[in-house]
Design a protein around this motif. Structure first.
Motif, short mmCIF file in Angstrom:
data_model
loop_
_atom_site.label_atom_id
_atom_site.label_comp_id
_atom_site.label_asym_id
_atom_site.label_seq_id
_atom_site.Cartn_x
_atom_site.Cartn_y
_atom_site.Cartn_z
N PRO A 1 -17.07 -0.67 -63.88
CA PRO A 1 -18.15 -1.66 -63.96
C PRO A 1 -17.79 -3.01 -63.34
CG PRO A 1 -17.17 -1.28 -66.12
CD PRO A 1 -16.61 -0.23 -65.21
N ASP A 2 -16.53 -3.42 -63.43
CA ASP A 2 -16.15 -4.72 -62.86
C ASP A 2 -16.19 -4.71 -61.33
OD1 ASP A 2 -15.77 -5.66 -65.40
OD2 ASP A 2 -13.59 -5.40 -65.38
N GLN A 3 -15.87 -3.56 -60.74
CA GLN A 3 -15.88 -3.46 -59.28
C GLN A 3 -17.18 -2.89 -58.73
OE1 GLN A 3 -13.25 -2.35 -61.21
NE2 GLN A 3 -11.99 -4.15 -60.77
N VAL B 1 -12.94 2.51 -51.17
CA VAL B 1 -14.01 3.20 -51.89
C VAL B 1 -15.37 2.65 -51.46
CG1 VAL B 1 -15.02 3.65 -54.15
CG2 VAL B 1 -12.54 3.78 -53.86
N ARG B 2 -15.48 1.34 -51.36
CA ARG B 2 -16.75 0.72 -50.98
C ARG B 2 -17.15 1.07 -49.55
NH1 ARG B 2 -15.37 -5.10 -53.77
NH2 ARG B 2 -16.19 -4.61 -55.87
N ASN C 1 -20.93 6.30 -51.16
CA ASN C 1 -22.38 6.22 -51.13
C ASN C 1 -22.89 5.64 -52.44
OD1 ASN C 1 -22.67 7.63 -48.55
ND2 ASN C 1 -22.04 9.46 -49.68
N ARG C 2 -24.19 5.36 -52.49
CA ARG C 2 -24.82 4.84 -53.70
C ARG C 2 -24.71 5.87 -54.83
NH1 ARG C 2 -29.35 5.57 -56.47
NH2 ARG C 2 -30.27 3.80 -57.58
N PHE C 3 -24.59 5.36 -56.07
CA PHE C 3 -24.50 6.26 -57.21
C PHE C 3 -25.41 5.77 -58.33
CE2 PHE C 3 -22.25 8.28 -60.88
CZ PHE C 3 -22.41 9.59 -60.46
N TYR D 1 -16.07 9.33 -53.43
CA TYR D 1 -16.21 7.90 -53.68
C TYR D 1 -17.68 7.51 -53.69
CZ TYR D 1 -11.23 7.60 -52.37
OH TYR D 1 -9.86 7.76 -52.30
N PHE D 2 -17.99 6.52 -54.52
CA PHE D 2 -19.34 5.95 -54.57
C PHE D 2 -19.21 4.43 -54.51
CE2 PHE D 2 -19.47 9.99 -56.85
CZ PHE D 2 -20.47 10.65 -56.14
N SER D 3 -19.91 3.84 -53.56
CA SER D 3 -19.70 2.43 -53.23
C SER D 3 -20.52 1.46 -54.05
CB SER D 3 -20.02 2.20 -51.75
OG SER D 3 -21.36 2.59 -51.47
N SER D 4 -21.57 1.94 -54.72
CA SER D 4 -22.37 1.06 -55.57
C SER D 4 -22.76 1.83 -56.82
CB SER D 4 -23.62 0.56 -54.83
OG SER D 4 -24.48 1.63 -54.51
N LEU D 5 -22.96 1.09 -57.91
CA LEU D 5 -23.10 1.72 -59.22
C LEU D 5 -24.27 1.13 -59.97
CD1 LEU D 5 -21.80 3.56 -61.41
CD2 LEU D 5 -20.41 1.58 -62.07
#
Length: 226
Positions: free
Chosen positions: A12-14, A106-107, A111-113, A132-136
């Motif tokens: 969550p922080d990243q 990772v970013r 991809n978007r998640f 890897y997923f670049s946005s959460l």
């Protein structure tokens, strides 16, 4: 999150997420919140800390620190079905600079998640590669924990709130009154509650061909106790 049969890690922080790969900077406290999508598993990185169970609809916590840079093994220590043997991941202990570089990787590669991507990912699969997923989606973890990523389902915390306030029927009202007046034996008629509340139950009026609803009209059966 323990999935069938892979591990999903949210940062969550990243604002990132990974599958079957975990990383953290050395000498930095890690606060793990652990749950499962379906059956009980066990999160275990022997070099990091003791094992702790991952259970659907529940959250367990683990506090740990990795003190030496390196690559370590992580796995499930609780049998959970066909893909259990390959439910493994790499845990990387990085310097702060190397961890920051890993986050950038990772970013750049992910991809978007969100909810849609999670519902696809949680389907059973074996020997999954690192992803890897670049946005959460910041609300995703709470939805997973409350078993309502599929928005057609009621969240567990919403269901518990309804139950705590008397449920959806007359039986729930009686239970709340009795719990509010614990001095009264269960066999006696409960006293009236100290403050009024409303309970109601909505049911469809009928169905059309194929079981679909004819109208959005519902019959409301409720009571006010004051």
């Amino acid at each position: 999150m323990a999935l069938d049969w892979k591990w999903l890690f949210l940062y969550p922080d990243q604002g990132i997420a990974t599958v079957n790969e975990l990383a953290a900077p050395v000498d930095t406290p890690i606060n793990f919140k652990i749950t499962s999508s379906s059956v009980m598993n066990s999160f275990f990185v022997p070099a990091l800390a003791g094992q702790i169970y991952a259970m659907p609809g529940m959250e367990t916590k683990l506090h740990a620190v990795i003190n030496q840079a390196g690559e370590y093994q992580g796995f499930s220590a609780n049998y959970s079905g066909a893909g259990f043997s390959n439910m493994r991941f790499k845990f990387h202990g990085f310097s702060q600079a190397d961890f920051d570089e890993w986050v950038k990787k990772v970013r750049s590669e992910g991809n978007r998640f969100g909810r849609f991507e999670y519902l696809k990912l949680e389907q059973p699969s074996e020997k999954d590669p690192v992803r890897y997923f670049s946005s959460l989606d910041p609300k995703l973890y709470d939805a997973i924990l409350n078993m309502c990523v599929d928005q057609s389902k009621m969240c567990m915390n919403e269901m518990m709130h309804i139950d705590a306030n008397g449920g959806g029927g007359m039986e729930g009202i009686s239970n709340v009154i009795r719990l509010a007046n614990k001095s009264e034996p269960w066999s006696k008629q409960p006293d009236r509650p100290a403050k009024p509340f409303v309970a109601a139950l909505c049911t469809p009026t009928g169905t059309g061909p194929g079981g679909s609803l004819e109208t959005a009209t519902s019959r409301l059966a409720g009571t006010r106790i004051d």
